[in-house]
Design a protein around this motif. Sequence first.
Motif, PDB file in Angstrom:
ATOM      1  N   LEU A 135      -0.449  -8.716   7.921  1.00 10.84           N
ATOM      2  CA  LEU A 135       0.276  -9.413   7.188  1.00 10.84           C
ATOM      3  C   LEU A 135       0.004 -10.086   5.992  1.00 10.84           C
ATOM      4  O   LEU A 135       0.894 -10.342   5.045  1.00 10.84           O
ATOM      5  N   ALA A 136      -1.215 -10.748   6.116  1.00  7.92           N
ATOM      6  CA  ALA A 136      -1.704 -11.262   4.892  1.00  7.92           C
ATOM      7  C   ALA A 136      -1.787 -10.466   3.503  1.00  7.92           C
ATOM      8  O   ALA A 136      -1.443 -10.732   2.711  1.00  7.92           O
ATOM      9  N   ALA A 137      -2.279  -9.162   4.112  1.00  7.14           N
ATOM     10  CA  ALA A 137      -2.524  -8.208   2.857  1.00  7.14           C
ATOM     11  C   ALA A 137      -0.957  -7.889   2.131  1.00  7.14           C
ATOM     12  O   ALA A 137      -0.969  -7.749   0.837  1.00  7.14           O
ATOM     13  N   VAL A 138       0.157  -7.743   3.106  1.00  3.19           N
ATOM     14  CA  VAL A 138       1.542  -7.760   2.513  1.00  3.19           C
ATOM     15  C   VAL A 138       1.766  -9.142   1.673  1.00  3.19           C
ATOM     16  O   VAL A 138       2.388  -8.925   0.408  1.00  3.19           O
ATOM     17  N   ARG A 139       1.536 -10.139   2.251  1.00  5.28           N
ATOM     18  CA  ARG A 139       1.939 -11.426   1.530  1.00  5.28           C
ATOM     19  C   ARG A 139       1.329 -11.485   0.338  1.00  5.28           C
ATOM     20  O   ARG A 139       1.817 -12.087  -0.777  1.00  5.28           O
ATOM     21  N   ASP A 140       0.073 -11.222   0.107  1.00  7.25           N
ATOM     22  CA  ASP A 140      -0.795 -11.327  -1.228  1.00  7.25           C
ATOM     23  C   ASP A 140      -0.818 -10.218  -1.970  1.00  7.25           C
ATOM     24  O   ASP A 140      -1.464 -10.395  -3.253  1.00  7.25           O
ATOM     25  N   SER A 141      -0.113  -9.241  -1.709  1.00  4.42           N
ATOM     26  CA  SER A 141      -0.034  -8.053  -2.468  1.00  4.42           C
ATOM     27  C   SER A 141       0.995  -8.127  -3.706  1.00  4.42           C
ATOM     28  O   SER A 141       1.829  -8.794  -3.417  1.00  4.42           O
ATOM     29  N   ASN A 142       0.830  -7.554  -4.768  1.00  9.52           N
ATOM     30  CA  ASN A 142       1.451  -7.438  -6.010  1.00  9.52           C
ATOM     31  C   ASN A 142       2.600  -6.365  -5.865  1.00  9.52           C
ATOM     32  O   ASN A 142       3.318  -6.143  -6.701  1.00  9.52           O
ATOM     33  N   ALA A 143       2.002  -5.494  -5.003  1.00  9.95           N
ATOM     34  CA  ALA A 143       2.956  -4.204  -4.792  1.00  9.95           C
ATOM     35  C   ALA A 143       3.281  -4.018  -3.384  1.00  9.95           C
ATOM     36  O   ALA A 143       2.972  -3.231  -2.637  1.00  9.95           O
ATOM     37  N   LYS A 144       4.092  -5.125  -2.854  1.00 11.98           N
ATOM     38  CA  LYS A 144       4.552  -4.910  -1.294  1.00 11.98           C
ATOM     39  C   LYS A 144       5.138  -3.800  -0.921  1.00 11.98           C
ATOM     40  O   LYS A 144       4.667  -3.021   0.176  1.00 11.98           O
ATOM     41  N   VAL A 145       6.205  -3.128  -1.637  1.00 13.51           N
ATOM     42  CA  VAL A 145       6.984  -2.146  -1.373  1.00 13.51           C
ATOM     43  C   VAL A 145       6.060  -0.912  -1.319  1.00 13.51           C
ATOM     44  O   VAL A 145       5.940   0.105  -0.317  1.00 13.51           O
ATOM     45  N   GLU A 146       4.951  -0.596  -2.326  1.00 10.79           N
ATOM     46  CA  GLU A 146       4.287   0.531  -2.438  1.00 10.79           C
ATOM     47  C   GLU A 146       3.159   0.589  -1.067  1.00 10.79           C
ATOM     48  O   GLU A 146       2.724   1.655  -0.469  1.00 10.79           O
ATOM     49  N   LEU A 147       2.705  -0.800  -1.039  1.00  8.90           N
ATOM     50  CA  LEU A 147       1.549  -0.812   0.209  1.00  8.90           C
ATOM     51  C   LEU A 147       2.224  -0.390   1.701  1.00  8.90           C
ATOM     52  O   LEU A 147       1.772   0.363   2.370  1.00  8.90           O
ATOM     53  N   ILE A 148       3.512  -0.971   1.846  1.00 11.33           N
ATOM     54  CA  ILE A 148       4.000  -0.826   3.103  1.00 11.33           C
ATOM     55  C   ILE A 148       4.374   0.613   3.233  1.00 11.33           C
ATOM     56  O   ILE A 148       4.367   1.489   4.347  1.00 11.33           O
ATOM     57  N   PHE A 149       4.823   1.265   2.279  1.00 16.65           N
ATOM     58  CA  PHE A 149       5.154   2.701   2.035  1.00 16.65           C
ATOM     59  C   PHE A 149       4.039   3.553   2.281  1.00 16.65           C
ATOM     60  O   PHE A 149       4.095   4.506   3.101  1.00 16.65           O
ATOM     61  N   GLN A 150       3.055   2.985   1.714  1.00 19.61           N
ATOM     62  CA  GLN A 150       1.652   3.824   2.008  1.00 19.61           C
ATOM     63  C   GLN A 150       1.308   3.862   3.363  1.00 19.61           C
ATOM     64  O   GLN A 150       0.919   4.784   4.203  1.00 19.61           O
ATOM     65  N   TRP A 151       1.437   2.470   3.967  1.00 23.72           N
ATOM     66  CA  TRP A 151       1.099   2.646   5.419  1.00 23.72           C
ATOM     67  C   TRP A 151       2.036   3.359   6.288  1.00 23.72           C
ATOM     68  O   TRP A 151       1.668   3.879   7.330  1.00 23.72           O
ATOM     69  N   ILE A 152       3.274   3.558   5.977  1.00 26.57           N
ATOM     70  CA  ILE A 152       4.256   4.392   6.930  1.00 26.57           C
ATOM     71  C   ILE A 152       3.693   5.958   6.653  1.00 26.57           C
ATOM     72  O   ILE A 152       3.573   6.690   7.603  1.00 26.57           O
ATOM     73  N   GLN A 153       3.516   6.235   5.465  1.00 29.34           N
ATOM     74  CA  GLN A 153       3.061   7.602   5.350  1.00 29.34           C
ATOM     75  C   GLN A 153       1.827   8.024   6.081  1.00 29.34           C
ATOM     76  O   GLN A 153       1.344   8.742   6.725  1.00 29.34           O
TER      77      GLN A 153
END
Length: 161
Positions: A135-153
């Motif tokens: 959750l902290a990684a998503v909050r602090d990320s400048n590319a939230k969508v790309e990060l979560i999409f990568q996690w899904i993949q």
Amino acid sequence: VVHDYQLMVHLQDEKDVMRNNAVWGGFSFFVSFLIVFRTSQAYSRFWEGCTSTFRMSAEWFDSCASLMAFSQASRASEETTQAFRNLLIRLFSMLHAAALGEIEDCGETHAKAYTAVEAFKMQLIDAGALDEESLAAVRDSNAKVELIFQWIQQLIIENMD
């Protein structure tokens, strides 16, 4: 006073362009045309954005639903399959909120952006079940969508059995 007198003399001239009705009519037509054209373009872009946003939501729903259906044929244990499904739903929920937050224009600087974006205040599906580090990684990320999409993949690839 001399300047005012020269202005009055200038306006009294019958051939002056400022007194010509055709010039004012043409100018009014031109300005009206520009206003209507620009308003029409803005209206068209607005509805294109709305349509694309709903299409995005529908595509992600279809993707998530397909993955749920495919997971029924999994050879993994029921507990592992259920854990995969639960995490997948949570990540898609977070992905949708992050995407809406990215397209939302709050007019704030980056430092204030996280608290100012209304999409980040959306209720997510059991986000508390995710670990604090993620959750902290998503909050602090400048590319939230790309990060979560990568996690899904990554989740899909890790659970392909």
